[in-house]
Design a protein around this motif. Structure first.
Motif, PDB file in Angstrom:
ATOM      1  N   LYS A   1      81.443  49.367 -33.075  1.00 47.58           N
ATOM      2  CA  LYS A   1      81.332  49.091 -31.780  1.00 47.58           C
ATOM      3  C   LYS A   1      79.745  49.055 -31.194  1.00 47.58           C
ATOM      4  CE  LYS A   1      82.685  50.840 -27.211  1.00 47.58           C
ATOM      5  NZ  LYS A   1      83.398  52.098 -26.550  1.00 47.58           N
ATOM      6  N   ASN A   2      78.871  49.633 -32.074  1.00 49.65           N
ATOM      7  CA  ASN A   2      77.634  49.627 -31.377  1.00 49.65           C
ATOM      8  C   ASN A   2      76.653  48.825 -32.019  1.00 49.65           C
ATOM      9  OD1 ASN A   2      77.404  51.603 -28.941  1.00 49.65           O
ATOM     10  ND2 ASN A   2      78.875  52.485 -30.356  1.00 49.65           N
ATOM     11  N   PHE A   3      76.953  48.600 -33.399  1.00 50.18           N
ATOM     12  CA  PHE A   3      76.080  47.882 -34.436  1.00 50.18           C
ATOM     13  C   PHE A   3      76.494  46.397 -35.024  1.00 50.18           C
ATOM     14  CE2 PHE A   3      74.883  52.399 -34.448  1.00 50.18           C
ATOM     15  CZ  PHE A   3      73.642  52.375 -34.226  1.00 50.18           C
ATOM     16  N   ASP A   4      77.590  46.002 -34.625  1.00 51.29           N
ATOM     17  CA  ASP A   4      78.047  44.842 -35.040  1.00 51.29           C
ATOM     18  C   ASP A   4      77.088  43.510 -34.849  1.00 51.29           C
ATOM     19  OD1 ASP A   4      80.887  43.737 -32.898  1.00 51.29           O
ATOM     20  OD2 ASP A   4      78.988  44.767 -32.560  1.00 51.29           O
ATOM     21  N   GLN A   5      76.488  43.428 -33.771  1.00 57.73           N
ATOM     22  CA  GLN A   5      75.940  42.228 -33.462  1.00 57.73           C
ATOM     23  C   GLN A   5      74.325  42.527 -33.510  1.00 57.73           C
ATOM     24  OE1 GLN A   5      77.048  39.236 -32.821  1.00 57.73           O
ATOM     25  NE2 GLN A   5      79.269  39.988 -33.101  1.00 57.73           N
ATOM     26  N   MET A   6      73.834  43.409 -34.006  1.00 55.41           N
ATOM     27  CA  MET A   6      72.322  43.821 -34.180  1.00 55.41           C
ATOM     28  C   MET A   6      71.919  43.401 -35.442  1.00 55.41           C
ATOM     29  SD  MET A   6      72.310  47.401 -31.751  1.00 55.41           S
ATOM     30  CE  MET A   6      70.849  47.438 -31.769  1.00 55.41           C
ATOM     31  N   ARG A   7      70.688  43.001 -35.456  1.00 51.43           N
ATOM     32  CA  ARG A   7      70.027  42.642 -36.704  1.00 51.43           C
ATOM     33  C   ARG A   7      68.654  43.012 -36.650  1.00 51.43           C
ATOM     34  NH1 ARG A   7      73.191  38.238 -35.154  1.00 51.43           N
ATOM     35  NH2 ARG A   7      74.644  37.542 -36.767  1.00 51.43           N
ATOM     36  N   GLY A   8      68.232  44.135 -37.653  1.00 55.26           N
ATOM     37  CA  GLY A   8      67.015  44.033 -37.843  1.00 55.26           C
ATOM     38  C   GLY A   8      66.478  45.314 -37.111  1.00 55.26           C
ATOM     39  N   VAL A   9      67.164  45.548 -35.771  1.00 51.83           N
ATOM     40  CA  VAL A   9      66.630  46.723 -35.072  1.00 51.83           C
ATOM     41  C   VAL A   9      68.062  47.548 -34.778  1.00 51.83           C
ATOM     42  CG1 VAL A   9      65.744  47.733 -32.536  1.00 51.83           C
ATOM     43  CG2 VAL A   9      64.700  45.436 -33.928  1.00 51.83           C
ATOM     44  N   PHE A  10      67.809  48.785 -34.752  1.00 48.07           N
ATOM     45  CA  PHE A  10      68.963  49.615 -34.679  1.00 48.07           C
ATOM     46  C   PHE A  10      68.510  50.838 -33.583  1.00 48.07           C
ATOM     47  CE2 PHE A  10      69.351  48.094 -38.950  1.00 48.07           C
ATOM     48  CZ  PHE A  10      70.699  47.797 -39.114  1.00 48.07           C
ATOM     49  N   THR A  11      69.768  50.942 -32.762  1.00 49.62           N
ATOM     50  CA  THR A  11      69.361  51.965 -31.733  1.00 49.62           C
ATOM     51  C   THR A  11      70.920  52.686 -31.485  1.00 49.62           C
ATOM     52  OG1 THR A  11      70.308  50.266 -29.972  1.00 49.62           O
ATOM     53  CG2 THR A  11      68.000  50.525 -30.310  1.00 49.62           C
ATOM     54  N   LEU A  12      70.827  53.855 -30.999  1.00 51.61           N
ATOM     55  CA  LEU A  12      71.865  54.600 -30.989  1.00 51.61           C
ATOM     56  C   LEU A  12      72.616  54.784 -29.419  1.00 51.61           C
ATOM     57  CD1 LEU A  12      71.255  57.690 -33.132  1.00 51.61           C
ATOM     58  CD2 LEU A  12      72.772  55.654 -33.712  1.00 51.61           C
ATOM     59  N   GLY A  13      73.802  54.783 -29.469  1.00 51.70           N
ATOM     60  CA  GLY A  13      74.489  55.162 -27.795  1.00 51.70           C
ATOM     61  C   GLY A  13      74.975  53.814 -26.969  1.00 51.70           C
ATOM     62  N   GLU A  14      75.823  54.175 -26.411  1.00 51.45           N
ATOM     63  CA  GLU A  14      76.457  52.875 -25.888  1.00 51.45           C
ATOM     64  C   GLU A  14      75.727  52.287 -24.770  1.00 51.45           C
ATOM     65  OE1 GLU A  14      80.417  53.872 -24.648  1.00 51.45           O
ATOM     66  OE2 GLU A  14      80.939  54.605 -26.388  1.00 51.45           O
TER      67      GLU A  14
ATOM     68  N   ASP B   1      75.050  48.234 -24.500  1.00 54.45           N
ATOM     69  CA  ASP B   1      75.056  47.411 -23.428  1.00 54.45           C
ATOM     70  C   ASP B   1      74.045  46.694 -23.107  1.00 54.45           C
ATOM     71  OD1 ASP B   1      76.750  46.815 -20.754  1.00 54.45           O
ATOM     72  OD2 ASP B   1      75.079  47.869 -20.076  1.00 54.45           O
ATOM     73  N   THR B   2      72.875  47.154 -23.265  1.00 58.31           N
ATOM     74  CA  THR B   2      71.675  46.541 -23.064  1.00 58.31           C
ATOM     75  C   THR B   2      71.432  45.437 -24.226  1.00 58.31           C
ATOM     76  OG1 THR B   2      70.313  48.537 -22.159  1.00 58.31           O
ATOM     77  CG2 THR B   2      69.131  46.553 -23.011  1.00 58.31           C
ATOM     78  N   GLU B   3      71.805  45.621 -25.286  1.00 55.42           N
ATOM     79  CA  GLU B   3      71.773  44.436 -26.329  1.00 55.42           C
ATOM     80  C   GLU B   3      72.849  43.485 -26.108  1.00 55.42           C
ATOM     81  OE1 GLU B   3      71.077  42.745 -30.039  1.00 55.42           O
ATOM     82  OE2 GLU B   3      69.846  44.248 -28.846  1.00 55.42           O
ATOM     83  N   ASP B   4      73.893  43.874 -25.435  1.00 54.00           N
ATOM     84  CA  ASP B   4      75.127  42.657 -25.141  1.00 54.00           C
ATOM     85  C   ASP B   4      74.202  41.886 -23.880  1.00 54.00           C
ATOM     86  OD1 ASP B   4      76.807  43.774 -26.793  1.00 54.00           O
ATOM     87  OD2 ASP B   4      78.087  45.067 -25.314  1.00 54.00           O
ATOM     88  N   LYS B   5      73.668  42.408 -23.030  1.00 51.55           N
ATOM     89  CA  LYS B   5      72.981  41.767 -21.969  1.00 51.55           C
ATOM     90  C   LYS B   5      71.685  40.815 -22.435  1.00 51.55           C
ATOM     91  CE  LYS B   5      73.801  45.027 -18.200  1.00 51.55           C
ATOM     92  NZ  LYS B   5      73.181  46.098 -17.291  1.00 51.55           N
ATOM     93  N   ILE B   6      71.070  41.264 -23.430  1.00 51.59           N
ATOM     94  CA  ILE B   6      70.112  40.448 -24.302  1.00 51.59           C
ATOM     95  C   ILE B   6      70.792  39.321 -24.882  1.00 51.59           C
ATOM     96  CG2 ILE B   6      68.417  40.544 -26.001  1.00 51.59           C
ATOM     97  CD1 ILE B   6      67.833  43.357 -25.339  1.00 51.59           C
ATOM     98  N   MET B   7      71.914  39.758 -25.917  1.00 49.78           N
ATOM     99  CA  MET B   7      72.601  38.470 -26.228  1.00 49.78           C
ATOM    100  C   MET B   7      72.978  37.496 -25.280  1.00 49.78           C
ATOM    101  SD  MET B   7      72.107  38.834 -29.611  1.00 49.78           S
ATOM    102  CE  MET B   7      73.288  37.923 -30.187  1.00 49.78           C
ATOM    103  N   ALA B   8      73.563  38.100 -24.160  1.00 47.86           N
ATOM    104  CA  ALA B   8      74.234  37.125 -23.176  1.00 47.86           C
ATOM    105  C   ALA B   8      73.196  36.152 -22.579  1.00 47.86           C
ATOM    106  CB  ALA B   8      75.057  38.110 -22.205  1.00 47.86           C
ATOM    107  N   ALA B   9      71.853  36.796 -22.201  1.00 43.37           N
ATOM    108  CA  ALA B   9      70.848  36.148 -21.831  1.00 43.37           C
ATOM    109  C   ALA B   9      70.281  35.217 -22.852  1.00 43.37           C
ATOM    110  CB  ALA B   9      69.691  37.104 -21.385  1.00 43.37           C
TER     111      ALA B   9
END
Length: 218
Positions: A76-89, A93-101
């Motif tokens: 749920k939290n890491f499927d779209q992340m590459r190179g940088v890993f963070t924990l927590g929903e 959510d921040t990563e999703d906003k970055i990807m959307a931007a």
């Protein structure tokens, strides 16, 4: 804290006999080989609605917020992340906003690229720029046709001196006069006569007539 966990008819657990983990403490260590139900137990803890045949018994009947770092959390939290890993929903959510931007930026860049292609074509000289260049060339040629006639007849060549050997200057002058000159239009024959008067041969100076004697007048 959790006092007990009950699981029935889920995954590898028995379909008719409930499996109960009770006498739980503040810290509990559950281990086993693959396929023995560790992930299923974590899912029961993570989601009270995971199954109607499973559940947790909380101390004093007061459920606490559960944070379960299992396979579901990773997907749920890491499927779209590459190179940088963070924990927590929240981070997800921040990563999703970055990807959307980023997707929005890519779409806007695509629009810019399309507009640039429309404006300049593949090499920067085609597209609308090419159309404008061709239109200007056609306009110069159109204006140049009567100029060639004027040059051939040589009746207005002096009046148009400076514009008869340059198509661009000629076009610019015609457009300038069209926009700014408010004088009434004249026929070509009239213009040629006026030009002859102004730019024709210089009149020859003739001697003055003699003064007549008054006696001759009487």
């Amino acid at each position: 804290m959790i006092q007990s966990i009950s699981i029935l008819n889920v995954a590898t657990f028995h379909p008719t006999t409930t499996t109960t983990l009770d006498d739980l403490r503040q810290f509990n260590y559950i281990f086993g080989s693959n396929g023995t139900g560790k992930t299923t137990i974590s899912r029961v803890i993570a989601d009270a609605a995971f199954s109607t045949t499973c559940g947790c018994t909380w101390q004093n009947g007061q459920p606490l917020e559960s944070v379960v770092l299992n396979r579901d959390f990773v997907e749920k939290n890491f499927d779209q992340m590459r190179g940088v890993f963070t924990l927590g929903e929240k981070e997800k959510d921040t990563e999703d906003k970055i990807m959307a931007a980023k997707e929005g930026k890519d779409k806007e860049q695509e629009k810019v690229n399309n507009l640039r292609h429309t404006l300049g074509g593949n090499d920067g000289t085609g597209g609308k720029k090419g159309e404008l260049s061709q239109l200007e060339s056609d306009t110069r040629d159109k204006f140049w046709v009567p100029v060639e006639k004027i040059k051939k007849e040589k009746k207005l060549d002096k009046a148009l001196k400076g514009f008869l050997n340059d198509k661009e200057k000629c076009k610019s002058k015609i457009l300038q006069e069209t926009n700014n000159n408010q004088a009434a239009l004249k026929l070509l024959d009239d213009l040629e006569k006026r030009a002859e008067t102004i730019f024709g041969d210089t009149p020859t100076k003739q001697p003055s007539l003699p003064t007549l004697s008054s006696s001759l007048v009487s």
